[in-house]
Scaffold this motif. Structure first.
Motif, short mmCIF file in Angstrom:
data_model
loop_
_atom_site.label_atom_id
_atom_site.label_comp_id
_atom_site.label_asym_id
_atom_site.label_seq_id
_atom_site.Cartn_x
_atom_site.Cartn_y
_atom_site.Cartn_z
N GLN A 1 27.49 -21.11 -9.84
CA GLN A 1 25.81 -20.77 -10.07
C GLN A 1 25.43 -21.74 -11.24
O GLN A 1 24.12 -21.47 -11.76
N SER A 2 25.72 -22.33 -11.76
CA SER A 2 25.61 -22.49 -13.25
C SER A 2 25.10 -24.21 -12.59
O SER A 2 24.57 -24.90 -12.95
N LEU A 3 25.37 -24.49 -11.00
CA LEU A 3 25.03 -25.43 -10.51
C LEU A 3 23.80 -25.66 -9.42
O LEU A 3 23.27 -24.16 -9.38
N SER A 4 23.10 -26.45 -9.39
CA SER A 4 22.01 -26.80 -8.97
C SER A 4 22.06 -26.53 -7.05
O SER A 4 23.77 -26.91 -6.62
N VAL A 5 20.86 -26.29 -6.74
CA VAL A 5 21.08 -26.26 -4.91
C VAL A 5 21.69 -27.76 -4.32
O VAL A 5 22.45 -28.19 -3.83
N THR A 6 21.21 -29.21 -4.89
CA THR A 6 21.67 -30.42 -4.45
C THR A 6 23.23 -30.72 -4.85
O THR A 6 24.06 -30.78 -4.38
N GLU A 7 23.68 -29.68 -6.18
CA GLU A 7 25.38 -29.76 -6.33
C GLU A 7 25.88 -29.38 -5.46
O GLU A 7 27.74 -29.69 -4.87
N LEU A 8 25.54 -27.70 -5.28
CA LEU A 8 26.14 -27.23 -3.83
C LEU A 8 26.23 -27.50 -2.74
O LEU A 8 27.62 -27.63 -2.40
N ARG A 9 24.89 -28.30 -2.18
CA ARG A 9 25.24 -28.53 -1.22
C ARG A 9 25.74 -29.99 -0.22
O ARG A 9 26.80 -30.70 0.33
N ALA A 10 25.94 -31.04 -2.35
CA ALA A 10 27.58 -32.15 -1.73
C ALA A 10 28.12 -31.64 -1.71
O ALA A 10 28.94 -32.07 -1.50
N SER B 1 22.54 -17.55 -2.46
CA SER B 1 21.33 -17.40 -3.75
C SER B 1 20.69 -17.66 -4.20
O SER B 1 19.64 -17.60 -4.76
N ARG B 2 20.96 -19.17 -4.21
CA ARG B 2 19.82 -20.35 -5.14
C ARG B 2 18.43 -20.34 -4.24
O ARG B 2 17.70 -20.82 -4.71
#
Length: 106
Positions: A62-71, A104-105
């Motif tokens: 939950q602390s990660l950005s959408v960019t980080e999650l998608r990466a 969720s983000r």
């Protein structure tokens, strides 16, 4: 290869459910090029670090950005493509958690 979808154009209903096939999830993962977004070695480093952290700290996602999650999801698609198999067990649980965190983000 699916068309890329920028984070700002991504809709929650485009994120596959955790019950989706690996093929469907893999195609979604390829709508974002983690190598291009953050760099090839950086993408791998991030994905490996997040995967390790997830094993002991699930809320960490939950602390990660959408960019980080998608990466991270992109890197997992590339990882299992190279393995030549579908993720099972803990790997699939992690990938499912990435999908839920992305949804969720946005």
């Amino acid at each position: 290869m699916p068309d890329e979808v920028a984070n700002e154009h991504l809709k929650a209903n485009a994120v596959p459910p955790v019950t989706a096939s690996w093929h469907t999830i893999g195609n979604f993962a390829l709508t974002f090029d983690g190598y291009k977004a953050i760099g090839q070695s950086e993408c791998g480093q991030l994905a490996n670090r997040v995967n390790r952290e997830f094993s002991t700290n699930v809320p960490f996602l939950q602390s990660l950005s959408v960019t980080e999650l998608r990466a991270c999801l992109f890197f997992e698609q590339r990882r299992f493509h190279h393995f030549g198999c579908e993720p099972l067990g803990a790997a699939r649980i992690y990938i499912n958690a990435l999908l839920e965190a992305i949804r969720s983000r946005i």
